[in-house]
Scaffold this motif. Structure first.
Motif, short mmCIF file in Angstrom:
data_model
loop_
_atom_site.label_atom_id
_atom_site.label_comp_id
_atom_site.label_asym_id
_atom_site.label_seq_id
_atom_site.Cartn_x
_atom_site.Cartn_y
_atom_site.Cartn_z
N GLY A 81 -21.93 -34.54 15.09
CA GLY A 81 -21.12 -35.18 14.07
C GLY A 81 -21.04 -36.67 14.20
O GLY A 81 -21.69 -37.28 15.06
N VAL A 82 -20.27 -37.24 13.29
CA VAL A 82 -20.10 -38.68 13.27
C VAL A 82 -18.70 -39.04 13.74
O VAL A 82 -17.78 -38.24 13.62
CB VAL A 82 -20.34 -39.25 11.87
CG1 VAL A 82 -21.69 -38.80 11.35
CG2 VAL A 82 -19.24 -38.85 10.92
N SER A 128 -20.75 -39.82 3.94
CA SER A 128 -19.97 -38.69 4.42
C SER A 128 -20.31 -37.42 3.66
O SER A 128 -20.09 -36.31 4.12
CB SER A 128 -18.47 -38.97 4.30
OG SER A 128 -18.08 -39.03 2.95
N PRO A 159 -24.38 -38.83 8.65
CA PRO A 159 -23.48 -39.67 9.43
C PRO A 159 -23.57 -41.15 9.05
O PRO A 159 -24.65 -41.65 8.77
CB PRO A 159 -23.97 -39.49 10.87
CG PRO A 159 -24.82 -38.28 10.85
CD PRO A 159 -25.40 -38.20 9.48
#
Lengths: 149, 143
Positions: free
Chosen positions: A108-109, A128, A132
């Motif tokens: 994930g970011v 989004s 990312p």
């Protein structure tokens, strides 16, 4: 502390790996931790081993990513050069490359609004939805304890 | 892919439109770092609690040192933890240490955090769900 909690299996969902001696900070980094704020892969592995933490989700302050990975193998060999590439690719929003990132442990970011402020993310809506803006990883102790001896 | 977001005070209010529109899965760091003095009924904390019902967000019940006004075990933060547990349930709550404690306003140690975990979740089954089953399933870790 009841000793049982050390034996209970745990996933630590928020750790940071910082080892500028091996993986120098970017010159334009906004935050370059030093001293006891540093945490090398080896130090993290020792902490996880001491407290019975089997896996961890590690954030990379330098790259803004969270990665799911084994220690020490991926930290030692795949980062940080690979993460610099991941970061550039992620910013181009290529979905197939996101799949590559996932295979390499990126899950994930990271948006640190407390550090950068809300306005820093005002243009993040497009990324989004698809990929990312900056990218998060994970760490497992069980397979690495022997290599740490 | 997840968006792992760390906010504090009322920042979540301004970030929510972006998060809502995106449809991404969300991880919220450190209980959303609420303003303890303002209580648990602020708009920001209310939005965080509402995220719990969406079932696309998980919250890390962690980082109490970052928003508590009292020393460990940070009992002024416990009501926030309880509200989050109620809203997210153990199916979407995660444990985290924040090692090596970047920018911590007070000393933090791993062993002390585990003692705090015992105090917050005295039941072994609950602890296992929070610290092991939920995150292991979420991130696909092996046993």
């Amino acid at each position: 502390v009841e000793l049982s909690i050390f034996a209970e299996p745990k996933v630590d969902c928020h750790v940071h790996v910082l080892d500028p001696a091996r993986f120098p900070y970017r010159p334009d980094t906004h935050y370059a931790p030093l001293g006891q704020e540093l945490g090398t892969p080896s130090q993290l592995e020792q902490v996880m081993d001491a407290y019975g933490t089997r896996h961890a989700l590690s954030g990379r302050a330098e790259f803004g990513i969270w990665t799911r990975q084994q220690l020490p193998a991926r930290h030692d060999r795949a980062q940080p050069a690979a993460l610099q590439r991941h970061r550039r690719r992620a910013q181009r929003h290529h979905a197939p490359e996101l799949q590559t990132l996932q295979r390499q442990g990126v899950v994930g970011v990271a948006w640190n609004v407390t550090f950068y402020g809300v306005d820093h993310y005002r243009d993040a809506s497009r990324c989004s939805r698809s990929s990312p803006r900056s990218t998060c990883s994970s760490t497992s102790r069980s397979s690495t304890t022997s290599s740490c001896a | 892919m997840f968006v792992d977001i760390q906010v504090e005070h009322d920042q979540l209010v301004r970030m929510m439109p972006l998060l809502s529109q995106s449809g991404v899965r969300i991880l919220v760091d450190h209980c959303g770092r609420p303003t303890v003095a303002a209580g648990s009924t602020t708009p920001a904390f209310a939005r965080l609690l509402a995220l719990g019902s969406t079932k696309r967000a998980h919250v890390k019940l962690s980082g109490l040192v970052q928003f508590s006004r009292v020393p460990s075990p940070h009992q002024d933060a416990w009501p926030f933890v309880a509200r989050l547990l109620e809203a997210f349930t153990l199916d979407r709550c995660l444990w985290a240490s924040d090692w090596p404690y970047l920018r911590a306003p007070a000393r933090v140690d791993y062993g002390v955090l585990l003692k705090l975990a015992l105090e917050l979740f005295p039941g072994e089954a609950d602890r296992r769900k929070w610290m092991w089953d939920t995150p292991r399933e979420l991130f696909g870790f092996a046993t």
